[in-house]
Design an enzyme around this catalytic site. Structure first.
Site, PDB file in Angstrom:
ATOM      1  CG  ASP A 141      -1.920  -1.060   1.287  1.00 51.26           C
ATOM      2  OD1 ASP A 141      -2.147  -1.675   0.238  1.00 51.26           O
ATOM      3  OD2 ASP A 141      -2.484  -1.304   2.369  1.00 51.26           O
ATOM      4  NE  ARG A 142       0.368   8.453  -1.429  1.00 48.63           N
ATOM      5  CZ  ARG A 142      -0.242   9.552  -1.851  1.00 48.63           C
ATOM      6  NH1 ARG A 142      -1.513   9.504  -2.205  1.00 48.63           N
ATOM      7  NH2 ARG A 142       0.407  10.684  -1.938  1.00 48.63           N
TER       8      ARG A 142
END
Length: 313
Positions: A141-142
């Site tokens: 995830d970011r």
């Protein structure tokens, strides 16, 4: 297994366990070469046995023979390279492991996005004369930091993808979760599906995909009432750790999407600290530790190194 690169070609000394195999069996069964790549190798005569072009179905190899495969044919760069300070944890002719900072997407989500890790690795490839497009084997995830595995050529992405599918690539995470998890060690096995009411969020859903997370509490801190947790994924669902910890009432610090609270300096207290795999060509075990950034308010080098001593890793 003894291998070495020679220009565009990989040279393999046939090991004892392959004695009597046909060339086709090695390519199909041992290496799982995809059909399209098999066709390319055959059409372009990119496989040789003792410097000759063998008939794949009938030519049998002997221990000590020299098999060469043209794995490193130059490929066009298919993403826009963008300068980025890349933290390389491990690299060889076949793969690259990079320590992703929090706040960076793994790959572009639109054609106009050029500030992702893939773009940064493409720049690294360009600067180091690697004529290929970086292919990520898995994502983060970011706002999750840590180790991400990239393949450097078409056969490596196919083989590593198969290892991931068979759960042979082990990913170990460190996280800060709200509260004191009980028991100290356990398994969360709950299916995960999309949340109909939110474009990005996931949730535990009986109609979702099987998901399994193993956890172990390493320490508990009364301020800020949080546990340092080691986690290992048996499956790789989107937001899996975040959804599972939230589901049992212990969301990640800072993870507002799933009920967590915390400092505005970080979005979620999650770090992919360790990556372990069997190298698809040499068959040796590779272990990579991703150290936190020097200014990380969440994790320390000692916490990451402790995963090496941990018996259950």
């Amino acid at each position: 297994m003894k291998t070495k690169r020679m220009g565009d070609w990989l040279e393999v000394i046939i090991p004892d366990q392959w004695d009597g195999f046909t060339v086709e069996k090695i390519l199909k069964k041992e290496w799982n070469v995809p059909r399209k790549l098999m066709h390319s190798f055959r059409s372009n005569k990119e496989v040789t046995l003792n410097n000759e072009s063998p008939h794949w179905k009938t030519a049998k190899v002997k221990s000590g023979d020299i098999l060469r495969v043209r794995l490193f044919r130059p490929q066009p760069l298919e993403v826009t390279p963008t300068y980025m300070d890349i933290d390389v944890i491990y690299e060889d002719d076949h793969m690259l492991v990079v320590n992703k900072p929090a706040g960076v997407f793994t790959h572009p989500n639109t054609p106009h996005e050029h500030d992702t890790l893939v773009n940064g690795v493409a720049f690294y490839f360009q600067m180091n004369g690697i004529e290929s497009t970086p292919k990520y084997v898995h994502r983060l995830d970011r706002d999750t930091s840590g180790a991400i595995l990239f393949a450097k050529h078409d056969l490596a992405i196919a083989m590593l993808g198969k290892e991931l599918q068979k759960r042979k690539i082990k990913r170990t995470y460190l996280a800060w979760a709200h509260g004191k998890l009980k028991p100290r060690r356990g398994k969360i096995e709950q299916p995960i599906g999309k949340d109909r009411h939110h474009p990005v969020r996931r949730r535990v859903s009986q109609g979702g995909q099987h998901a399994e997370t193993h956890y172990e509490v390493l320490s508990y801190h009364s301020t800020p009432d949080a546990s340092l947790v080691k986690l290992q994924l048996q499956t790789g669902r989107t937001h899996q750790i975040r959804v599972h910890l939230s589901h049992i009432g212990h969301p990640l610090l800072g993870d507002e999407m799933y009920g967590g609270k915390g400092s505005i300096n970080y979005k979620q207290a999650l770090h992919a600290a360790k990556l372990t795999l069997i190298h698809p060509f040499t068959e040796k075990e590779i272990q990579c530790l991703a150290m936190p950034t020097k200014d990380s308010p969440l994790f320390t080098d000692e916490q990451v190194r402790s995963l090496d001593q941990s018996s259950s890793s």
